[in-house]
Design an enzyme around this catalytic site. Sequence first.
Site, PDB file in Angstrom:
ATOM      1  CB  SER A 178     -59.193  10.120 104.436  1.00 32.14           C
ATOM      2  OG  SER A 178     -60.125  11.172 104.570  1.00 32.14           O
ATOM      3  CG  HIS A 214     -57.533   6.054 104.660  1.00 31.29           C
ATOM      4  ND1 HIS A 214     -56.904   6.197 103.447  1.00 31.29           N
ATOM      5  CD2 HIS A 214     -58.663   6.790 104.592  1.00 31.29           C
ATOM      6  CE1 HIS A 214     -57.614   7.009 102.679  1.00 31.29           C
ATOM      7  NE2 HIS A 214     -58.690   7.379 103.349  1.00 31.29           N
ATOM      8  CE  LYS A 241     -59.681   5.388 100.015  1.00 28.63           C
ATOM      9  NZ  LYS A 241     -60.801   5.958 100.744  1.00 28.63           N
TER      10      LYS A 241
HETATM   11  C1  LIG Z   1     -61.989   6.599 100.366  1.00 36.51           C
HETATM   12  C2  LIG Z   1     -62.893   6.615 101.534  1.00 36.51           C
HETATM   13  C3  LIG Z   1     -64.206   6.178 101.418  1.00 36.51           C
HETATM   14  C4  LIG Z   1     -64.817   5.837 100.094  1.00 36.51           C
HETATM   15  O1  LIG Z   1     -64.350   4.624  99.638  1.00 36.51           O
HETATM   16  P1  LIG Z   1     -64.423   4.259  98.084  1.00 36.51           P
HETATM   17  O2  LIG Z   1     -64.259   2.800  98.045  1.00 36.51           O
HETATM   18  O3  LIG Z   1     -63.309   5.013  97.436  1.00 36.51           O
HETATM   19  O4  LIG Z   1     -65.758   4.713  97.584  1.00 36.51           O
HETATM   20  C5  LIG Z   1     -64.972   6.116 102.566  1.00 36.51           C
HETATM   21  N1  LIG Z   1     -64.466   6.496 103.766  1.00 36.51           N
HETATM   22  C6  LIG Z   1     -63.207   6.955 103.895  1.00 36.51           C
HETATM   23  C7  LIG Z   1     -62.708   7.361 105.239  1.00 36.51           C
HETATM   24  C8  LIG Z   1     -62.390   7.044 102.784  1.00 36.51           C
HETATM   25  O5  LIG Z   1     -61.155   7.530 102.890  1.00 36.51           O
END
Ligand SMILES: *Cc1c(COP(=O)(O)O)cnc(C)c1O
Length: 394
Positions: free
Chosen positions: A182, A210, A242
């Site tokens: 990320s 991602h 995302k």
């Molecule tokens: C953003 C993210 C999460 C958490 O996801 P949310 O839906 O925002 O709680 C988990 N793992 C990774 C790698 C992330 O980038």
Amino acid sequence: MNPVWEAHFQSKLTSLTETSQHRTLFVTEHAEKTWLVRNGKRMLNLASNNYLGLAGDEQLKEAAVEATKRYGTGATASRLVVGNYPLYEEIEQQICAWKETEKALIVNSGYTANVGAISSLVGRHDIVFSDKLNHASIVDGIVLSGAEHKRYRHNDLEHLERMLRSAPAEKRKLIVTDTIFSMDGDMAHLENLVILKEKYGALLMVDEAHAGGVYGKNGAGLAHNHPELAKRIDIHMGTFSKALGCYGAYITGSAVCIDYMINTMRGFIFTTALPPGTLGAIGKAIEIVSKDGTYRQRLIENGGYFRTALQEAGFYIGDSTTHIVPVIVGSNEAVLRFSMKLQEAGIAAIAIRPPTVPQYSSRIRFAVTAQHTNDDLQWAAQRIVQIGKEEGVI
Ligand SMILES: *Cc1c(COP(=O)(O)O)cnc(C)c1O
């Protein structure tokens, strides 16, 4: 409040300020397509995870409204009580088809999915092998599980294999990794991870937060660049928050594994189901990403353009090969100054500091989206280069 506690909190905040690690909330007053207004200033948005622009999509909004009208604003209970309305079953079927998997389980967020799944899969007699740059929610899941926590150097599978080899053969082992990291925008070596997990009898869990909606067959995730490989990965987790522009997350795996989680995962059992509006939007988002590859293609092109522009100007972007493009600056002070200057110039560039990234690797994390035009990116790159020179970053 009790003055002793108050002084304790204040002293922690003071030390964060002294190391330039104190954080403040700002209001994003408006966000539309690639622009936003923050602190009263209009800026090009290079900081969001709305990679395909779906968070503002009219079809998703309509689907959310329709589901809300039909089922209400709240699920009223957890899924195991009376919160499991029909959209859940429909969309879990849809996820199974999209991910080509036996079973899927929707949970309330990516954070909850990782904390819940890992703490349900393993316990204090087991070992978890985790990439050092894995997301905080993975780390928290391991800590909560009580399992032995072995962190291997980022993407260093020789290091991982040494750890696997020296672990007692009779112990249960879980390997867990982000597929796209990320804060770095680089990729895990999934083929070799699958080989290792098979060789040492471990489970492999991947976090597609991602990559979901962006990579792989039908946008199902990085593992689905090779659908046969994806099938050999035991547990896939991904978010709807995302690229899919909604909220919530999924876990997929074998029927037994998902049934086990329904029965043991506290982050699933002890929380109210997602609001119907969110589920309605998720269904539409999966439908769009699995049939329309044009957004994905555009995102990949934008990533390539932006990486090249920054790299050719002399910025250090680590090993990024994706739409996530970090400009690694080093110190907290320098990155904060760079971020302020970029914001003054109309670019929403957010400083990422420890503990989100390792010490001395503070950075601006740029994320391009499919909606950015060539003009947007060219304009931004020119300003970033100019300010980077003024600030001595390049
Ligand atoms: C953003 C993210 C999460 C958490 O996801 P949310 O839906 O925002 O709680 C988990 N793992 C990774 C790698 C992330 O980038």
